[in-house]
Design a protein around this motif. Structure first.
Motif, PDB file in Angstrom:
ATOM      1  N   PHE A   1      33.678  41.152  32.451  1.00  0.00           N
ATOM      2  CA  PHE A   1      34.228  42.352  33.073  1.00  0.00           C
ATOM      3  C   PHE A   1      33.255  43.514  32.927  1.00  0.00           C
ATOM      4  O   PHE A   1      32.491  43.589  31.975  1.00  0.00           O
ATOM      5  N   GLU A   2      33.330  44.404  33.906  1.00  0.00           N
ATOM      6  CA  GLU A   2      32.317  45.440  33.938  1.00  0.00           C
ATOM      7  C   GLU A   2      32.451  46.419  32.791  1.00  0.00           C
ATOM      8  O   GLU A   2      31.464  46.978  32.351  1.00  0.00           O
ATOM      9  N   TYR A   3      33.668  46.601  32.281  1.00  0.00           N
ATOM     10  CA  TYR A   3      33.754  47.570  31.182  1.00  0.00           C
ATOM     11  C   TYR A   3      33.105  47.017  29.917  1.00  0.00           C
ATOM     12  O   TYR A   3      32.594  47.776  29.094  1.00  0.00           O
TER      13      TYR A   3
ATOM     14  N   GLN B   1      30.460  45.066  30.029  1.00  0.00           N
ATOM     15  CA  GLN B   1      29.033  45.230  30.282  1.00  0.00           C
ATOM     16  C   GLN B   1      28.614  46.679  30.128  1.00  0.00           C
ATOM     17  O   GLN B   1      27.508  46.960  29.650  1.00  0.00           O
ATOM     18  N   ALA B   2      29.492  47.601  30.527  1.00  0.00           N
ATOM     19  CA  ALA B   2      29.170  49.016  30.359  1.00  0.00           C
ATOM     20  C   ALA B   2      29.010  49.325  28.879  1.00  0.00           C
ATOM     21  O   ALA B   2      28.089  50.042  28.482  1.00  0.00           O
TER      22      ALA B   2
END
Lengths: 679, 473
Positions: free
Chosen positions: B357-359, B361-362
């Motif tokens: 999920f992108e969060y 990765q952020a």
């Protein structure tokens, strides 16, 4: 001509908590034989609900409250469900947005088409198969004989959508409802599918109800256009009238918020606020709260239709008054508000090349091993990125353009070291990031950040905005101390235009555009010098996209940020990029300043890509270069130039070896045999 | 002297954790909203009432003490009995102490087996011996004439019912008054709204469930001091009492096992999914191996090992109850060790998805450490899976205990449980006339407990599973 489909005063409601949501609130329209009628508007305006109401395929909680849907004079709403099944597919067929989920994964595509033939035409066995093959041929599926026995997972997205169209056309319906038929597809594939629809329409004289949010597609396809807003149609016009003189303030805003080369360096128009909730009671015009031309009457009285000659009608008090001449000067202040304002002090207009190189990527490779067998031995590599070199200057924007699957997102993640590159170097401010490990890398992380595509997946739903924003700062040990952290948080919210109260709330309480602002604030929090924007606006509506693009442009001006802008949206590139790099199957095929690449593309792929983008200038005179086939698999790319199987100008040497880079001007490089001898 | 058994301590620890969790939830709007959806399910709330009643019985049975004997020792210090009692034992003393000699049918006044009794001869004549069903020592002993039995049952049943009805009406009144406070409407009006099912929380379902509980408990309470409502078993113990005592065993197995299971499953599943690579290989290898050993075999071997240890160290256990309790705890641990694999596998899959999920990765792009990503981004977003699976597992574990005790590798034979009740009753099913009440009582109690747990689990799953939510809207 008599209309094939007439919709009269259709009301569709969806029951939920509280008062019902009036998703479709009194729509009337008619579509004639052989005509394409486009329904446009932002998400949540009731476009899809209109389509589903026509098919009587509403979700469980939805119901048609009143109105009539007539096909050749016969009211569909009066039919019993059993009779309705003869109508669906036979007289009205529908194509859905997502081809991947619209086909049954465990049936061959041939079987799925034959099912329609059996149901409606009583064909079965041999005749049905022959018919299915000819249908697949008609929709341009190559090698239909073989494809008919394949399962959906064996087909690419474009082919699946063609199969969907073949299914819809199987029983030769009079009306085709196409709900965002190409939104999930790449531009080159989209051009193929739209072409196909046009061709089939001419052959069969079908009426098409085209639902879309892309004005470019409307310009290329439709004869008539209706704009929907908050469950109502606010403007109906012929294509020519709509694109030359759209009247409703909402329609005009839609045009003005489109990014493009003409608006470079200027603020895009935005529509403030959001579509009002459709379960509230409306007094007056539904657009009043977001309209630049609002006056007292708009809030009291719901506007009726004002005829503007021909078929052009609009629901707006302001237009009505203007027409009467009684209030010609009614909106002196706001006339300029929507217009394009050039900003003389804009950093965007400065010529590129002068600034220092911030990021320099040399021959970057990211190969993912494919493992098989018990011992997981490597049997091959997915060459997602295969030798990419690019440079981003401080304070400038490099756009990385390409179709889905070409490896552009992987480039972004490899630069950030979220995926460790297989080879090559990523030099950021004179330091090669690929050599940094552990703590040394962590210290550098504050200087480069990322903004993701999907604002719903990029924020942790279980953290408050305050926690989300301060996470990066605390991880990197910035702004320690409660007071300075609080000051920084407030400053960030100011920068991205969110209220202070947002800090205590959770992401689900915000709209898509607001969430993207939070994501931008999160990246800004650690004061980066480079932000990698991975399709930051592709999940957003046009008017919200305009807000985000304005914000990004302003932040670049104020903070001197450099952007690596990864996108497939050419209009966005035209609007904000200084330099452009075009990627195809893991490699960059053309690189140069925005003006050079977009103005006079040299590589055949760039030319095709740009020509496939639907344009709102209907008679732009650009010949669309049709690309055959699809993006090959990066597991075993074609020998020689990767693009040669689809290239019109392929030569023998293209099949043999990959072309070297030709420097056509100080800023422009092309990797193509066409230019290799002109160095 | 209060006695804190191992399982008691863990039960109260678990209770504290649950209370703490709900306090935490009440401070967080989005989690509270999800739990509010649980409270909007009529079947879930009715099941919660029934579960509450079971939990009350179980908790009362978890407060243990050793009663003081009447005479102190030589120094005048109090001496404690070797018998460990619980608060439930004390409350149900009439049930516990009124022990007959052997089987008797529900509500019967006479034993279920003929005995030879001495009949004194008339007017000095020598007594004779007669084979008859003797009167019970306690069951229906207050009746002068056995002919009045039916009437007495009906009368005292009605009395109990009337009391229960009064109590129920009182509870409904308190509820309505509480809800009416702070609003303009009166209690009567609120009551009417509840009755028409117009309240957000389905109080009607709660009240109906409470009413059914009262309607059963009232008469039973009135009868149980005079009769053996569910009969007696082979050694004359009241079956109703045994069934009540079994509730705790079932609850302990169902809840404490999760204390063992959850940390194992969460740690293994989350690390395997997040780190992948060799960690994943090791975890997968372990749970595949564990899964391919027949569970009963493993449990039997471990329990027998434990039994040997207990038998060879009698000095560690002052009382028989403490010995039985340790075996119960050990059974929980063994069940936990063998059944974490399912949840771990679920979690691994979920985390494999979440880590992309992108969060997440952020956070990685900020250089946030693994432990913080796991605790702030991954764990909170898989907790719903843990919760759903724990609630669903509960009923399975209660049933597993019954099966294991039946096979003979479950709880200590001296400890009452549904499994031991069934085991003891199975031979009597074959005799003529049949002794059916032991089995029936165990069956009914277990059925109601498991059904309530399953209904509640359904409500929890519906509220927490995002897919169900989308389909329902």
């Amino acid at each position: 001509m008599t209309p094939v489909l007439e919709i009269e005063n259709l009301h569709t409601e969806i029951d939920g908590n509280g008062p019902p949501t009036r998703a479709v609130d009194g729509i009337s329209l008619d579509i004639r034989r052989g005509e394409t009628f486009a329904l446009v508007g932002e998400s949540g305006c009731g476009k899809s609900m209109t389509a589903l109401s026509i098919m009587r395929l509403l979700p469980e909680a939805g119901r048609i409250a009143s109105g009539a849907v007539r096909v050749n004079g016969e009211d569909l709403l009066a039919l019993p469900e059993a009779a309705m099944r003869d109508v669906r597919g036979r007289r009205i067929a529908m194509i859905f947005q997502e081809p991947a989920t619209s086909l049954n994964a465990v049936m061959t595509v041939g079987r799925q088409i034959e099912e329609v033939l059996e149901r409606h035409l009583n064909l079965s066995g041999g005749p049905a198969r022959t018919r299915a093959i000819s249908l697949l041929d008609a929709v341009g599926v190559p090698d239909a004989q073989r494809r008919i026995g394949e399962y959906p997972f064996q087909l690419s997205g474009g082919l699946k959508q063609r199969v969907m169209i073949a299914m819809a056309l199987a029983a030769e319906p009079e009306i085709l409802v196409a709900d965002e038929p190409t939104t999930a597809l790449d531009v080159t594939i989209q051009a193929q599918v739209l072409d196909l629809l046009k061709k089939l329409q001419v052959e069969r004289g079908m009426a098409i109800l085209l639902i879309t949010h892309d004005l470019g597609i409307v310009a290329g396809m439709a004869q008539r256009v209706a704009v929907m807003y908050a469950g109502e149609i606010v403007e109906i016009a012929s294509r020519e009238a709509f694109f030359s003189r759209a009247q409703h303030p909402y329609s005009r805003k839609l045009f003005e918020s489109l990014p493009g080369a003409a608006r470079r360096g200027a603020e895009l128009a935005v529509i403030p606020g959001q579509v009002p909730p459709l379960n509230s009671a409306f007094h007056g015009c539904r657009f009043a709260d977001r309209c630049d031309f609002v006056h007292a009457r708009c809030r009291e009285e719901s506007p009726g239709w004002t005829a503007l000659g021909g078929e052009h009608k609009v629901r707006c008090h302001w237009v009505e008054d203007k027409l009467k001449g009684s209030r010609a000067d009614s909106a002196p202040a706001s006339e300029g508000a929507g217009a394009v304002k050039a900003n003389p002090a804009d950093a965007l207009t400065a010529a590129p090349g002068g600034a220092a190189i911030l990021l320099s990527v040399r021959d970057l490779k990211v190969h993912f091993p494919i493992r098989k067998g018990v011992f997981k031995s490597v049997v091959g590599h997915v060459k997602a990125v295969d030798g990419v070199s690019l440079e981003v200057a401080a304070g400038k924007t490099l756009a990385l353009v390409g179709e889905s699957g070409c490896g552009k997102t992987t480039v972004g993640k490899a630069i950030l070291q979220l995926i460790r590159p297989t080879a090559g170097e990523v030099v950021f401010d004179r330091v090669d990031l690929t050599r940094l490990r552990g703590e040394a890398l962590r210290k550098r992380r504050r200087e480069f950040q990322i903004i993701f595509q999907d604002p719903y997946a990029s924020l942790n739903p279980r953290m408050r905005v305050e926690e989300i924003l301060s996470e990066g700062m605390s991880a990197l040990g910035l702004y320690a101390g409660k007071a300075s952290l609080q000051r920084r948080l407030n400053e960030l919210l100011d920068q991205v235009g969110l209220p202070q109260a947002a800090l205590a709330r959770y992401p689900h309480e915000f709209s898509g555009g607001q969430r993207q602002r939070i994501a931008i604030a999160r990246a800004l929090a650690v004061e980066p010098r480079l932000i990698i924007c991975d399709e930051p606006t592709s999940a957003l509506d046009v008017s919200v996209q305009a807000q985000i693009l304005n914000l990004l442009a302003r932040l670049q001006r104020e903070l001197g940020l450099a952007y690596l802008f990864i996108t497939h949206n050419i209009a966005v590139v035209e609007y904000l990029a200084h330099e452009v790099a075009v990627m195809y199957l893991g490699r960059i095929v053309e690189r140069g300043s925005a003006g050079e690449v977009l103005g006079s593309p040299r590589h055949p792929y760039t030319q095709a890509l740009l020509s496939a983008v639907p344009s709102i200038e209907a008679d732009s005179g650009r010949a669309v270069i049709k690309l055959e086939g699809e993006l090959p698999s990066p597991v075993n790319p074609p020998a020689g130039c990767h693009f040669h199987p689809r290239c019109r100008e392929a030569r023998p040497e293209c099949r043999a070896t990959y072309p070297g880079v030709s420097q056509l001007s100080p800023t422009r490089q092309v990797a193509c045999w066409l230019y290799s001898n002109k160095v | 002297m209060p006695v804190m058994l191992w399982t008691d301590a863990l039960i109260f620890l678990l209770l504290a954790v649950v209370i703490g969790y709900f306090y935490y939830v009440s401070r967080r709007a989005h989690m509270l909203a999800t739990w509010m959806r649980v409270t909007e399910s009529p079947s879930g709330m009715a099941a919660l009432v029934v579960l509450g009643a079971f939990a009350l019985v179980g908790l009362l049975d978890s407060l243990h003490y050793r009663p003081t004997l009447d005479q102190g020792d030589a120094q005048g210090r109090p001496v404690y009995s070797v018998e460990v009692l619980s608060v439930l034992d004390a409350l149900a003393a009439p049930l516990r102490q009124r022990q007959e000699r052997t089987y008797s049918a529900p509500f019967d006044t006479r034993a279920y087996a003929r005995e030879t009794v001495e009949v004194p001869g008339e007017q000095g004549a020598p007594g004779t011996q007669r084979r008859e069903f003797p009167r019970l020592q306690y069951g229906g002993a207050h009746l002068g004439n056995e002919a009045g039995r039916e009437r007495d049952i009906v009368v005292s049943g009605l009395q109990g019912f009337a009391l229960a009805a009064l109590l129920w009406w009182g509870l409904a009144g308190v509820l309505a008054a509480g809800m009416a406070r702070g609003t303009s409407s009166g209690a009567g009006e609120v009551l009417q709204r509840i009755w028409r099912g117009e309240t957000r929380t389905p109080w009607r379902a709660v009240l109906i469930a409470l009413g059914v509980l009262c309607a059963i408990a009232g008469p039973v309470l009135a009868w149980c001091t005079k009769y053996h409502v569910l009969g007696t078993d082979k050694v004359g113990q009241d079956v109703l009492f045994l069934a009540l005592k079994s509730v705790r065993t079932g609850l302990v197995i169902g809840t404490l096992t999760t204390l063992v299971l959850m940390p194992l499953a969460v740690v293994a599943g989350v690390t395997a999914g997040y780190f992948r690579g060799w960690v994943d290989d090791v975890v997968q290898y372990v749970y595949t191996t564990l899964n391919s050993i027949p569970g009963v075999l493993l449990i039997a071997a471990s329990v027998l090992l434990m039994q040997v240890y207990i038998d060879t160290h009698p000095e560690l256990f002052p009382t028989a109850v403490q010995r039985a309790d340790l075996r119960l705890l050990f059974l929980c641990i063994i069940l936990g060790l063998t059944s974490w694999t399912g949840l771990a596998r679920l979690l691994r899959g979920e985390v494999l998805k979440l880590r992309e999920f992108e969060y997440v990765q952020a956070a990685q792009a900020f250089g946030v450490g693994h432990s913080r990503i796991l605790s702030r981004h991954i764990l909170p977003n898989v907790m719903h899976v843990v919760l759903i699976s724990l609630v669903l597992d509960f009923s399975g574990l209660v049933l597993a205990e019954a099966v294991l005790s039946y096979v003979g590798v479950g709880v200590d034979p001296s400890m009452t449980s549904f499994g031991t009740m069934i085991n003891a009753a199975r031979l009597e099913m074959g005799r003529e006339p049949m002794v059916w009440w032991s089995l029936a009582a165990a069956f009914v109690f277990m059925f109601v407990l498991v059904l309530a747990a399953n209904l509640f689990a359904d409500a929890v799953r519906d509220a927490f599973d995002p897919r169900v939510r989308v389909a329902g809207k």
